[in-house]
Design a protein around this motif. Structure first.
Motif, PDB file in Angstrom:
ATOM      1  N   LEU A 139     -63.036 -85.926  30.257  1.00 49.78           N
ATOM      2  CA  LEU A 139     -64.035 -85.067  29.613  1.00 49.78           C
ATOM      3  C   LEU A 139     -65.455 -85.541  29.920  1.00 49.78           C
ATOM      4  O   LEU A 139     -66.368 -84.732  30.142  1.00 49.78           O
ATOM      5  N   PHE A 140     -65.667 -86.845  29.950  1.00 51.98           N
ATOM      6  CA  PHE A 140     -66.988 -87.372  30.245  1.00 51.98           C
ATOM      7  C   PHE A 140     -67.350 -87.246  31.726  1.00 51.98           C
ATOM      8  O   PHE A 140     -68.523 -87.350  32.080  1.00 51.98           O
ATOM      9  N   ALA A 182     -59.498 -87.257  21.758  1.00 52.67           N
ATOM     10  CA  ALA A 182     -60.389 -87.349  22.914  1.00 52.67           C
ATOM     11  C   ALA A 182     -61.472 -86.276  22.859  1.00 52.67           C
ATOM     12  O   ALA A 182     -62.657 -86.555  23.123  1.00 52.67           O
ATOM     13  N   MET A 183     -61.098 -85.050  22.513  1.00 51.78           N
ATOM     14  CA  MET A 183     -62.094 -83.977  22.437  1.00 51.78           C
ATOM     15  C   MET A 183     -63.103 -84.230  21.329  1.00 51.78           C
ATOM     16  O   MET A 183     -64.310 -84.009  21.496  1.00 51.78           O
ATOM     17  N   PHE A 190     -55.274 -90.832  25.395  1.00 48.91           N
ATOM     18  CA  PHE A 190     -56.610 -90.692  24.835  1.00 48.91           C
ATOM     19  C   PHE A 190     -57.673 -91.233  25.790  1.00 48.91           C
ATOM     20  O   PHE A 190     -58.691 -90.570  26.056  1.00 48.91           O
ATOM     21  N   THR A 191     -57.456 -92.425  26.319  1.00 48.82           N
ATOM     22  CA  THR A 191     -58.459 -93.042  27.193  1.00 48.82           C
ATOM     23  C   THR A 191     -58.667 -92.228  28.458  1.00 48.82           C
ATOM     24  O   THR A 191     -59.809 -91.948  28.856  1.00 48.82           O
ATOM     25  N   PRO A 217     -61.883 -76.702  31.102  1.00 48.69           N
ATOM     26  CA  PRO A 217     -61.473 -76.316  32.454  1.00 48.69           C
ATOM     27  C   PRO A 217     -61.957 -77.278  33.528  1.00 48.69           C
ATOM     28  O   PRO A 217     -61.229 -77.568  34.475  1.00 48.69           O
ATOM     29  N   GLY A 218     -63.173 -77.806  33.380  1.00 46.22           N
ATOM     30  CA  GLY A 218     -63.647 -78.764  34.368  1.00 46.22           C
ATOM     31  C   GLY A 218     -62.897 -80.081  34.329  1.00 46.22           C
ATOM     32  O   GLY A 218     -62.776 -80.761  35.354  1.00 46.22           O
ATOM     33  N   ALA A 219     -62.395 -80.475  33.156  1.00 45.78           N
ATOM     34  CA  ALA A 219     -61.653 -81.744  33.025  1.00 45.78           C
ATOM     35  C   ALA A 219     -60.152 -81.557  33.080  1.00 45.78           C
ATOM     36  O   ALA A 219     -59.407 -82.511  32.829  1.00 45.78           O
ATOM     37  N   SER A 220     -59.691 -80.341  33.370  1.00 50.50           N
ATOM     38  CA  SER A 220     -58.247 -80.068  33.312  1.00 50.50           C
ATOM     39  C   SER A 220     -57.455 -80.925  34.281  1.00 50.50           C
ATOM     40  O   SER A 220     -56.329 -81.340  33.978  1.00 50.50           O
ATOM     41  N   ALA A 221     -58.025 -81.190  35.458  1.00 46.92           N
ATOM     42  CA  ALA A 221     -57.284 -82.022  36.424  1.00 46.92           C
ATOM     43  C   ALA A 221     -57.063 -83.420  35.877  1.00 46.92           C
ATOM     44  O   ALA A 221     -55.959 -83.981  35.956  1.00 46.92           O
ATOM     45  N   GLY A 222     -58.107 -84.029  35.295  1.00 49.12           N
ATOM     46  CA  GLY A 222     -57.961 -85.363  34.731  1.00 49.12           C
ATOM     47  C   GLY A 222     -57.056 -85.379  33.515  1.00 49.12           C
ATOM     48  O   GLY A 222     -56.285 -86.332  33.311  1.00 49.12           O
ATOM     49  N   ILE A 223     -57.121 -84.336  32.677  1.00 43.86           N
ATOM     50  CA  ILE A 223     -56.259 -84.272  31.496  1.00 43.86           C
ATOM     51  C   ILE A 223     -54.802 -84.135  31.910  1.00 43.86           C
ATOM     52  O   ILE A 223     -53.904 -84.777  31.336  1.00 43.86           O
TER      53      ILE A 223
END
Length: 693
Positions: free
Chosen positions: A563-564, A422-423, A556-557, A591-597
């Motif tokens: 991330l996007f 994903a990254m 992954f999805t 860090p900004g996408a940590s909640a979604g990850i």
């Protein structure tokens, strides 16, 4: 030139009406889904709740007896009860109707021994033996109605076992010793004499293969066969036993003394099976009468004060106790164990027992239980067996441990691959290549889990067994290869180091290293898995690899979407300030996408917990709590899929399977709730940091 705006009044009543109806339909569907989930939840509770109902004892009726002589034996056969005294044998209707004519006995019986199924009775007719059977309101004499006289002398103690429908084994104490007879309808089949052996009590196992004798504090166990009887062991008891009893199945021996009722069964040792004391049942001291069920491992004790208590083999104390009037002289269970028939002072009293699952308790699901013939207490799930003497074992711990092991290891395998993919696709890969790679990975999620499980069980498991060392070394070798390629990449020509195209150089290298790592140990140590003592071909490692493969597209999805979802301005600002793409990814975007990850990982974990077919087909379905990476396991979901079609509706097995489904549902809800709380806190935390920045 001035332009005059012309007001336009647009009104579309039809479109507004459609919007209102669509809104109502979507709202109704959402509410319907919530109600359906609540209905499913409460339906599971409704099916499971009877398991935890409190056992009850209810007095049904009392009736007077014609014969006032003391009872020697009694029992029930459907709507009829039967009773034998020194004067007569009689069937008595349990609905209060007049009894039929009594059978006058030729001679005065001194005692009665019953077989384990309570269908055959052996009367001691003043030293001679008479076999009787109460069948459908008739008294039958399979060996004839004349008492059998033994040449060794008069019988003082005796025991009876039913071998087949027309064959019996009798143990009798005579002055010459203990006599073992095998009899059928026509003649005497065999006789064994244990000379000079004296016993106060005799007891035969239901199949007649084991004879228990007690003399004072000595308990002897004899192994009986057609060739003879061999002394298996001698136990010295703490006290002289007051009575000996066998529970249903014939494996648990109950010994009553002044301390109470103790439970014994045989455990395999260097010298063969040997009896071992397991426990003394709580609150069992002071019993004046003990009676056992014929089909379940349940017994009842009655004391002089009229207190009746029910015990089960896997419970440390009484499961129900009821205070009755004193003076109970004899008792007998009905064939199904739902009625207890008592006799006191020329009167019968019936008790209705509401205890359909006596061996079940919440403790038995989670704590170690000492099952019959097991060397120690253990967690065991074994719901069915071929033998009639089987003892059900319903411990959920092996299933819960197997579920957590498989889900955790699968998540451990899938997380690095899915997050790294994903990254890379979201931050480093060129848009043109990403349009091909992202749909390809997501299409992996369309593979049915049954197909993945079939491939894992049929094809992957034998190959892993053959190349086990290579499979274990592969993660370390790939990590070392990636680090080495990262160190050597700056030395490549400039035209080969264009951003986004390094994957075209890296994939062939990784593929070659993977094939070499898997091939070399196979060439040096072929079939290494078969040489390991505790290696099972379908094991935790195979299940984790297969289930991890199924989790990669999902994680992954969701991770790439997270991330996007980070504002593009944050990444561009970081790059504008001089940060490298890697620094921007690790310190700004992640860090900004940590909640979604985090939500992606928890959804993947929940998916792994509920996975059925992969675990069913790739693990061997061995419900064990011990064992490591190379041992089999069984998950809760797979266990439900295997055993639900064969579980009898309304049985304890059936309801415990529903209980395991309810536990799995609650466990998933708890994980999702905790994950949502943590996700909201992470989102709030980093949104505040973004606002301050």
């Amino acid at each position: 030139m001035s332009i005059t705006s012309i007001p336009v009044h647009f009104s579309d009543n039809r479109r507004r009406a459609i919007d209102r109806w669509v809104k109502r339909i979507v709202t109704a569907c959402g509410v319907g889904i919530l109600l359906l989930m609540l209905l499913l939840f409460f339906w599971l509770i409704w099916v499971v709740l009877p398991l935890f109902s409190t056992p009850g004892v209810q007095v049904v009726a009392s009736q007077q007896l014609w014969d006032k002589a003391p009872v020697l034996a009694m029992g029930s056969d459907g709507p009829l009860g039967w009773r034998i005294s020194r004067n007569e044998a009689r069937f008595i209707p349990l609905d209060g109707q007049p009894a039929g004519p009594a059978l006058a006995l030729q001679g005065k019986p001194d005692g009665v021994a019953q077989s384990a199924d309570h269908h055959s009775l052996l009367l001691n007719m003043q030293g001679d033996l008479l076999l009787m059977q109460p069948v459908n309101g008739e008294w039958r004499f399979p060996l004839g109605d004349r008492p059998l006289h033994l040449p060794q002398g008069a019988v003082s103690h005796m025991a009876l076992a039913t071998l087949t429908d027309n064959q019996w084994r009798i143990a009798a104490q005579t002055a010459a010793g203990i006599v073992l007879l095998t009899l059928d309808n026509s003649n005497r089949v065999g006789q064994i004499l244990l000379p000079q052996q004296q016993a106060d009590r005799l007891l035969l196992s239901p199949d007649g293969s084991v004879l228990y004798t007690s003399e004072g504090r000595l308990l002897r166990v004899w192994q009986v066969s057609a060739d003879g009887a061999q002394l298996r062991e001698t136990q010295t008891l703490t006290e002289k036993p007051q009575s000996l009893h066998l529970l249903a199945g014939g494996r648990t021996l109950l010994i009553q003394d002044t301390r109470g009722v103790s439970q014994w069964f045989a455990i395999a040792g260097p010298q063969g099976p040997r009896l071992q004391e397991i426990r003394t049942f709580n609150a069992s001291a002071g019993a004046s009468l003990i009676v056992t069920e014929s089909q379940r491992r349940v017994f009842a004790t009655l004391n002089a004060a009229g207190e009746v208590s029910l015990f089960a083999s896997k419970q440390p104390g009484p499961i129900v106790t009821r205070k009755l009037a004193p003076g109970v002289q004899a008792a007998a269970f009905s064939p199904r164990g739902d009625t207890l028939l008592l006799e006191r002072a020329g009167q019968w009293q019936r008790l209705r027992l509401d205890d359909p699952w006596p061996d079940f308790s919440w403790r038995n699901l989670w704590q170690k239980i000492w099952y019959e013939n097991y060397p120690r207490p253990d967690w065991v799930w074994q719901s069915t067996a071929a033998g009639d003497s089987y003892q059900a074992k319903f411990s959920l711990m092996p299933l819960v441990i197997g579920t957590l092991k498989a889900a955790s290891l699968a998540l451990l395998f899938a997380t690095p691959l899915a997050l790294a993919a994903a990254m890379y696709t979201a931050w480093f890969m060129t848009p043109g290549l990403r349009r091909w790679v992202k749909p390809g990975i997501e299409m992996m999620g369309a593979l049915p889990s049954v197909v993945i499980g079939l491939i894992a069980g049929i094809w992957l498991a034998p190959h892993i067994s053959n190349a086990l060392i290579g499979v274990l070394l592969l993660p370390l070798v790939l990590a070392a290869t990636l680090l080495l390629c990262g160190l050597l990449s700056p030395r490549l020509p400039a035209r080969w180091r264009q951003p986004g195209y390094e994957v075209l150089l890296l994939l062939p290298i990784l593929l070659a290293v993977t094939l070499f790592t898997l091939w070399l140990p196979t060439y040096i140590w072929p079939n290494i898995g078969e040489r390991l003592a505790h290696y099972e071909q379908r094991n935790l490692l195979v299940a984790a690899l297969a289930m991890g493969f199924a989790l990669v597209p999902l994680i992954f999805t969701l991770a790439e979407d997270a991330l996007f979802s980070v504002p593009l301005s944050l990444g561009q600002g970081s790059l504008a300030l001089g940060a490298t793409p890697w620094q921007t990814l690790t310190r700004v975007v992640l860090p900004g996408a940590s909640a979604g990850i985090f939500a992606a990982l928890m959804i993947g974990f929940g998916r792994a917990l509920g996975e059925t077919m992969i675990v069913l087909m790739a693990t061997g379905n061995t419900p064990v709590s011990e064992g490591g990476l190379f041992a089999g396991l069984r998950a809760l979901s797979a266990n439900i899929a295997i055993e639900m079609p064969e579980a009898a509706a309304g049985s304890a097995h059936y309801r415990i399977l529903f209980l395991s489904a309810l536990i799995l549902l609650i466990f998933t809800l708890i994980i999702n709730t905790v994950a949502e709380v943590i996700r909201q806190r992470l989102r709030q935390r980093f949104s505040q940091h973004e606002g301050q920045g």
